[in-house]
Design an enzyme around this catalytic site. Sequence first.
Site, PDB file in Angstrom:
ATOM      1  N   HIS A  93       0.859  -1.195   0.000  1.00 31.31           N
ATOM      2  CA  HIS A  93       0.000   0.000   0.000  1.00 31.31           C
ATOM      3  C   HIS A  93       0.896   1.246   0.000  1.00 31.31           C
ATOM      4  O   HIS A  93       1.953   1.254   0.637  1.00 31.31           O
ATOM      5  CB  HIS A  93      -0.914  -0.013   1.235  1.00 31.31           C
ATOM      6  CG  HIS A  93      -1.938   1.075   1.181  1.00 31.31           C
ATOM      7  ND1 HIS A  93      -1.644   2.373   1.507  1.00 31.31           N
ATOM      8  CD2 HIS A  93      -3.233   1.066   0.783  1.00 31.31           C
ATOM      9  CE1 HIS A  93      -2.731   3.125   1.323  1.00 31.31           C
ATOM     10  NE2 HIS A  93      -3.706   2.349   0.878  1.00 31.31           N
ATOM     11  N   GLU A 161      -3.832   1.924  -7.285  1.00 30.95           N
ATOM     12  CA  GLU A 161      -4.159   3.093  -6.482  1.00 30.95           C
ATOM     13  C   GLU A 161      -3.202   4.241  -6.801  1.00 30.95           C
ATOM     14  O   GLU A 161      -2.094   4.308  -6.239  1.00 30.95           O
ATOM     15  CB  GLU A 161      -4.049   2.749  -4.992  1.00 30.95           C
ATOM     16  CG  GLU A 161      -4.991   1.640  -4.560  1.00 30.95           C
ATOM     17  CD  GLU A 161      -5.316   1.724  -3.077  1.00 30.95           C
ATOM     18  OE1 GLU A 161      -6.485   1.881  -2.751  1.00 30.95           O
ATOM     19  OE2 GLU A 161      -4.386   1.652  -2.259  1.00 30.95           O
TER      20      GLU A 161
HETATM   21  P1  PGA Z   1      -9.202   6.396   0.238  1.00 30.06           P
HETATM   22  O1  PGA Z   1      -8.061   5.294   0.424  1.00 30.06           O
HETATM   23  O2  PGA Z   1     -10.442   5.686  -0.238  1.00 30.06           O
HETATM   24  O3  PGA Z   1      -9.350   7.033   1.563  1.00 30.06           O
HETATM   25  O4  PGA Z   1      -8.704   7.342  -0.833  1.00 30.06           O
HETATM   26  C1  PGA Z   1      -7.936   4.200  -0.418  1.00 30.06           C
HETATM   27  C2  PGA Z   1      -6.765   3.364  -0.006  1.00 30.06           C
HETATM   28  O5  PGA Z   1      -5.760   3.926   0.460  1.00 30.06           O
HETATM   29  O6  PGA Z   1      -6.796   2.134  -0.083  1.00 30.06           O
END
Ligand code: PGA
Length: 243
Positions: A93, A161
């Site tokens: 992540h 992401e």
């Molecule tokens: P967020 O985070 O939905 O708060 O943007 C997503 C993530 O970090 O997995």
Amino acid sequence: MMYVFFNWKMYLDVDQSMMLLHDILPIMQSMSSVQFGIFPSLLALSEVQKACIDTSIIVGAQSIYPVPQGAYTGAVSAYMVRQLGCTHALVGHSEQRYIFGDKNKDVRKKIDACIDVSLTPVVCVGEKKDDDVEKRDYRIRKQLMAAFDNNNSSHAVIAYEPVGAIGSGHSMDAREAHERIMYIKQEMTSYTKESFPVLYGGSVDASNVVSYLTQPAIEGVLIGSASTTKASCLALLDAIALI
Ligand code: PGA
């Protein structure tokens, strides 16, 4: 199968986690076409896992350490998470990469540790906010190569992401996310014949979740802050139920 994963980050303590779970569990269980997953804090993992036994809800860790046991103060291993009965763990992540310093090689060690104990890694990749197009493709290619080259895993989930979209309220346009995920899927053909599901994450909420889940290449979403309050979670579930 559509995947909806909730990453509760460090937003909820144990009581808050259990209260929110209690509010949403029956609804999640009634939505059989969705594979839900919850990634609570490590402190709440055991209780959340126990409450989800005998349900189809995936419960996973937000991070793991790649050595099974030993003198690693502050760490919790993939092995221990698996012993608890959990099936998944987030790996790579961006908050682990850029706050806690995980490099691609560390991410790979964690993926290997997950595979060793039959924990499915949810491998997060994505460009940084200021990357230009060339840098963006290069970064994602390198992240995927480090994670999957010469890796015989038959189970993994990938979460795309883009860092600029995480927690910022600036979600990526769904069509663009679809294009990026097509790129990831194309890259993945160099490493495996398996087709691992690819999710989008970054400021997903009730107002935009449907736009992602209806893109052909996007197999699910990884949701952070919008999954951490009862109101926003119920709104999300309402929106998803209409698909
Ligand atoms: P967020 O985070 O939905 O708060 O943007 C997503 C993530 O970090 O997995």
